[in-house]
Design an enzyme around this catalytic site. Structure first.
Site: not given
Ligand SMILES: *Cc1c(COP(=O)(O)O)cnc(C)c1O
Length: 365
Positions: A38, A133
């Site tokens: 993402k 969250r």
């Molecule tokens: C975005 C996200 C991640 C990955 O986060 P990074 O900081 O890019 O490694 C992992 N778990 C969830 C639920 C996320 O929303």
């Protein structure tokens, strides 16, 4: 299309290398990696590079990004990170094999959708351990829901449990915090009478515990985007050395459209700037200014841009312009020159999503 600016140059070789190094480091601790796309707007070549780098899953918080990866023919199992909306369960079972979940109503709908599609969908049940969250706050309720999935939802596979920290509540992924998840996993296993495949201990912020060598035994998966895409963030934010990781997977290139000596203090009666703010201007006399053809619209906050050139100062921006003071820089600037920037996660996220920014993929040492 050729040579449009600003452009984001994406080095797939360096990206694969970073993925490989993270995957190998985690594998040594018995941890699988979901490569999170993402942060790069789900671009298919980025997903492919993470898969080629050995990531056992590909993950995103956005359905359309996962759908794009699947449509491109990538066969790595896909994980939906954002707990699904009720309205997207039918699409979810078609697109992704795995999802994070925190609501019994959604799980029931997902079970029904999977049944109708003739599929078994794998779910990871989320615990909220204080970051506030997604996830079950009441762990008794969480164990009950896991048991209900296991015993009564024939079209769902209870793949495991997971947690997210450090996103809303800025809670640190300490060994103690991650041990809480392992403890929840052990309670669920006791209740259902078998081992869970996945105990998913968080994101890049949990990867620091792998580097420290103190991630608790029993964490078997991490979901990692930032550390693979922009490992410099752990350097800037926490002082972790790059240690062979590349900090130039993404480079921003912009073009100079004006070079001129001008005052540093605006001339006239001062009101507000393009965004309705009243910035503070410091009078340093006449300075050499460079105007770049990119702005707030492309990268959001100019303060997060990291110029590769020495001794330049970014003074500010409007939607489509960026103004730099280059008086003290050793480089001489001309109209048409290209100025390059290193990036952090937030800036890169905007650039990846901006339609005005050309994406250029290279595959170089
Ligand atoms: C975005 C996200 C991640 C990955 O986060 P990074 O900081 O890019 O490694 C992992 N778990 C969830 C639920 C996320 O929303």
């Amino acid at each position: 299309m050729a040579n449009r600016y600003p452009r984001l140059v994406i080095n797939l070789n360096h990206l694969r290398h970073n993925a490989h190094q993270v995957v190998d480091t985690c594998a040594a601790r018995g941890i699988s990696v979901a490569g999170v796309i993402k942060g790069a707007a789900g671009m298919v070549p980025v997903a492919q590079a993470m898969a080629d780098g050995g990531c056992q899953f590909l993950a995103s918080s956005r359905m359309e990004q996962l759908a794009g990866v699947k449509a491109a023919g990538i066969t790595t199992p896909l994980l939906m990170l954002r707990v699904p909306m009720l309205s997207e369960v039918d699409e979810l079972v078609q697109v992704a094999e795995y999802s994070l979940n925190s609501d019994i109503t959604v799980l029931r709908a997902l079970n029904k959708a999977a049944g109708e599609a003739g599929k078994v969908h794998h779910v990871i049940i989320m615990a909220d351990l204080g970051d506030l969250r997604e996830g079950f706050w009441d762990k008794d309720e969480m164990v009950d829901v896991c048991a209900e999935v296991e015993e009564h939802m024939d079209n769902l596979d209870l793949a495991g449990v997971g947690v997210n920290v450090g996103c809303y509540g800025s809670v640190v992924a300490t060994p103690e915090k991650l041990q809480e998840l392992v403890d929840v996993a052990r309670r669920v296993e006791e209740r259902i009478g078998r081992k869970l495949d996945i105990v998913s201990g968080g994101a890049s912020s949990s990867y620091m515990r792998v580097l420290d060598g103190n991630i608790p035994e029993g964490i078997t998966n991490l979901r990692i985007g930032e550390e693979i895409l922009l490992p410099q963030d752990l350097l800037y934010l926490y002082g972790y050395p790059l240690n062979g990781m590349y900090d130039d997977v993404f480079t921003l290139e912009s073009q100079v459209i004006e070079v001129r000596d001008k005052p540093s203090y605006p001339v006239g009666e001062l009101g507000v700037d393009a965004f309705g703010h009243k910035p503070v201007y410091i009078d340093k006399g006449i300075r050499r200014k460079v105007l770049l053809a990119m702005g707030h619209l492309d990268y959001c906050d100019y303060k997060d841009l990291i110029p590769q050139d020495k001794d330049v100062e970014i003074l500010g921006c409007s939607s489509d312009h960026t103004i730099m003071d280059v008086t003290d820089a050793p480089r001489t600037y001309h109209v048409g020159d290209i100025v390059k920037f290193n990036l952090i996660y937030g800036t890169n996220l905007f650039l990846c999503h901006s339609q005005n920014v050309q994406k250029v993929f290279i595959d170089e040492e």
